[in-house]
Design an enzyme around this catalytic site. Structure first.
Site, PDB file in Angstrom:
ATOM      1  N   CYS A 160     -19.121 -19.954 -14.899  1.00 49.19           N
ATOM      2  CA  CYS A 160     -18.584 -20.351 -16.209  1.00 49.19           C
ATOM      3  C   CYS A 160     -17.181 -19.812 -16.456  1.00 49.19           C
ATOM      4  O   CYS A 160     -16.589 -20.061 -17.491  1.00 49.19           O
ATOM      5  CB  CYS A 160     -19.522 -19.897 -17.332  1.00 49.19           C
ATOM      6  SG  CYS A 160     -19.485 -18.117 -17.613  1.00 49.19           S
ATOM      7  N   HIS A 168      -2.707 -10.501  -4.320  1.00 48.47           N
ATOM      8  CA  HIS A 168      -4.104 -10.263  -3.924  1.00 48.47           C
ATOM      9  C   HIS A 168      -5.021 -10.037  -5.126  1.00 48.47           C
ATOM     10  O   HIS A 168      -6.115  -9.509  -4.981  1.00 48.47           O
ATOM     11  CB  HIS A 168      -4.191  -9.062  -2.975  1.00 48.47           C
ATOM     12  CG  HIS A 168      -3.667  -9.369  -1.603  1.00 48.47           C
ATOM     13  ND1 HIS A 168      -3.545  -8.423  -0.614  1.00 48.47           N
ATOM     14  CD2 HIS A 168      -3.226 -10.529  -1.060  1.00 48.47           C
ATOM     15  CE1 HIS A 168      -3.050  -8.996   0.481  1.00 48.47           C
ATOM     16  NE2 HIS A 168      -2.847 -10.271   0.226  1.00 48.47           N
ATOM     17  N   CYS A 187     -26.239 -18.194 -18.312  1.00 49.29           N
ATOM     18  CA  CYS A 187     -25.435 -18.550 -17.129  1.00 49.29           C
ATOM     19  C   CYS A 187     -25.987 -17.913 -15.850  1.00 49.29           C
ATOM     20  O   CYS A 187     -26.313 -18.601 -14.882  1.00 49.29           O
ATOM     21  CB  CYS A 187     -23.981 -18.142 -17.342  1.00 49.29           C
ATOM     22  SG  CYS A 187     -22.952 -18.408 -15.906  1.00 49.29           S
ATOM     23  N   THR A 219      -0.263   5.013  -1.827  1.00 46.63           N
ATOM     24  CA  THR A 219      -0.885   6.110  -1.069  1.00 46.63           C
ATOM     25  C   THR A 219      -0.558   7.463  -1.719  1.00 46.63           C
ATOM     26  O   THR A 219      -1.398   8.365  -1.707  1.00 46.63           O
ATOM     27  CB  THR A 219      -0.434   6.123   0.409  1.00 46.63           C
ATOM     28  OG1 THR A 219       0.973   5.948   0.458  1.00 46.63           O
ATOM     29  CG2 THR A 219      -1.103   5.052   1.211  1.00 46.63           C
ATOM     30  N   ALA A 258       0.789  -1.246   0.000  1.00 46.74           N
ATOM     31  CA  ALA A 258       0.000   0.000   0.000  1.00 46.74           C
ATOM     32  C   ALA A 258       0.816   1.288   0.000  1.00 46.74           C
ATOM     33  O   ALA A 258       0.414   2.277  -0.614  1.00 46.74           O
ATOM     34  CB  ALA A 258      -0.940  -0.006   1.195  1.00 46.74           C
ATOM     35  N   PHE A 266      -5.919   0.586   3.077  1.00 45.06           N
ATOM     36  CA  PHE A 266      -7.140   0.053   3.693  1.00 45.06           C
ATOM     37  C   PHE A 266      -6.906  -0.524   5.081  1.00 45.06           C
ATOM     38  O   PHE A 266      -7.809  -0.650   5.871  1.00 45.06           O
ATOM     39  CB  PHE A 266      -7.759  -1.022   2.788  1.00 45.06           C
ATOM     40  CG  PHE A 266      -8.122  -0.474   1.446  1.00 45.06           C
ATOM     41  CD1 PHE A 266      -8.928   0.646   1.338  1.00 45.06           C
ATOM     42  CD2 PHE A 266      -7.652  -1.068   0.285  1.00 45.06           C
ATOM     43  CE1 PHE A 266      -9.273   1.173   0.104  1.00 45.06           C
ATOM     44  CE2 PHE A 266      -7.987  -0.552  -0.967  1.00 45.06           C
ATOM     45  CZ  PHE A 266      -8.795   0.568  -1.046  1.00 45.06           C
ATOM     46  N   ARG A 267      -5.654  -0.886   5.361  1.00 47.36           N
ATOM     47  CA  ARG A 267      -5.383  -1.516   6.655  1.00 47.36           C
ATOM     48  C   ARG A 267      -4.903  -0.539   7.717  1.00 47.36           C
ATOM     49  O   ARG A 267      -4.692  -0.927   8.854  1.00 47.36           O
ATOM     50  CB  ARG A 267      -4.331  -2.629   6.492  1.00 47.36           C
ATOM     51  CG  ARG A 267      -4.838  -3.791   5.675  1.00 47.36           C
ATOM     52  CD  ARG A 267      -3.761  -4.844   5.518  1.00 47.36           C
ATOM     53  NE  ARG A 267      -4.085  -5.772   4.446  1.00 47.36           N
ATOM     54  CZ  ARG A 267      -4.829  -6.852   4.596  1.00 47.36           C
ATOM     55  NH1 ARG A 267      -5.316  -7.147   5.768  1.00 47.36           N
ATOM     56  NH2 ARG A 267      -5.082  -7.619   3.564  1.00 47.36           N
TER      57      ARG A 267
HETATM   58 ZN    ZN Z   1     -21.083 -17.142 -16.278  1.00 47.85          ZN
END
Ligand code: ZN
Length: 259
Positions: A131, A120, A157, A25, A21, A32-33
């Site tokens: 799918c 992440h 789907c 910044t 992070a 976020f932490r």
């Molecule tokens: Zn799908």
């Protein structure tokens, strides 16, 4: 200190950069932490992977919050640290970039996507959990901004769509974590930029690198638990420091005779 770090970086054979992070910044993306960050205002448990899968209500709240966060990421620009890292690659110095950031700013600064290992995930992609169809996040973002509250995959789907980022309670991506571990262990210079190195797996890569004989350099505003055994530590802001470092690396490289 910075001159010594520049020497190590300029002469590295397998430089691996690790970012978190603190690199973003300065582009206006909140950590976020941090103590006043997002997860101090929201309960992360509410936005866990398990809740996201199980509850339509949780998905609605997730997309509502995500819509706001993604708009910030989309409008952000790469800063001096992102640019300096991209230029290290242009100098032929960067073996791999391991990042916990999902904002895509490294790629936008010019780092080759194949060198970026995203622990992440990446917020610019969305995937159907049924799918596996991929959607650009910008497309989903337009749907959200147009009033859709829970976007789903197209008919027939109609599967659950999820951003390609790792949620709380979701397993870390195996291929990426293994690749990061391999690159860290194979590096001869491991440069941490903008990470407090407290969250797993961020905390283990510097150890792997150091144990394999790499020089460990840490650039982070705040002290980290790995500072005591690092070869060099700079408690500075990522952008200005990386810009100054790059300048010195360029000078050294211009005197190095290359084959
Ligand atoms: Zn799908």
């Amino acid at each position: 200190m910075i001159d010594m770090i520049a020497e190590w970086v300029a002469r590295a054979k397998r430089l691996v950069v690790f970012t978190e992070a603190g690199v973003s910044t300065e582009s206006g993306i909140p950590d976020f932490r941090s103590s006043n960050g997002l997860w101090a205002r929201y309960d992360p448990g509410e936005f866990s992977y398990q809740n996201f899968i199980a509850s339509q209500d949780a998905r609605r709240r997730y997309w509502q919050l995500g819509c706001e966060i993604y708009a910030t990421m989309r409008d952000a620009k790469p800063n001096a640290a992102h640019v300096a890292i991209a230029e290290l690659e242009q100098l032929g110095l960067l073996d791999a970039l391991i990042t916990q950031n999902v904002d895509h700013l490294h790629q936008r600064a010019g780092v080759s996507p194949e060198r970026v290992i995203e622990l992440h995930g990446n917020a610019t992609r969305v995937r159907c959990l049924s799918c596996d169809l991929r959607y650009p996040r910008d497309e989903i973002q337009s749907r959200l901004e147009g009033g859709e509250d829970i976007p789903s995959c197209g008919p027939p789907c109609n599967g659950i769509l999820k951003p390609s980022t790792i949620l709380f309670g979701e397993a870390m991506p195996l291929r990426e974590t293994q690749e990061a571990e391999r690159r860290a262990a194979a590096s001869d210079c491991f440069l941490v930029v903008g990470s407090s190195l407290v969250v797993y797996p961020a905390a283990v890569y510097p150890i792997h690198a150091k144990q394999s004989g790499a020089r460990l350099i840490i650039v982070n505003l705040q002290p980290t638990p790995h500072d005591p055994y690092a070869d060099a530590v700079a408690h500075e802001k990522a952008g200005p420091f990386m810009q100054a470092l790059l300048q010195r690396v360029r000078q050294i490289r211009s005197h190095v005779v290359r084959p």
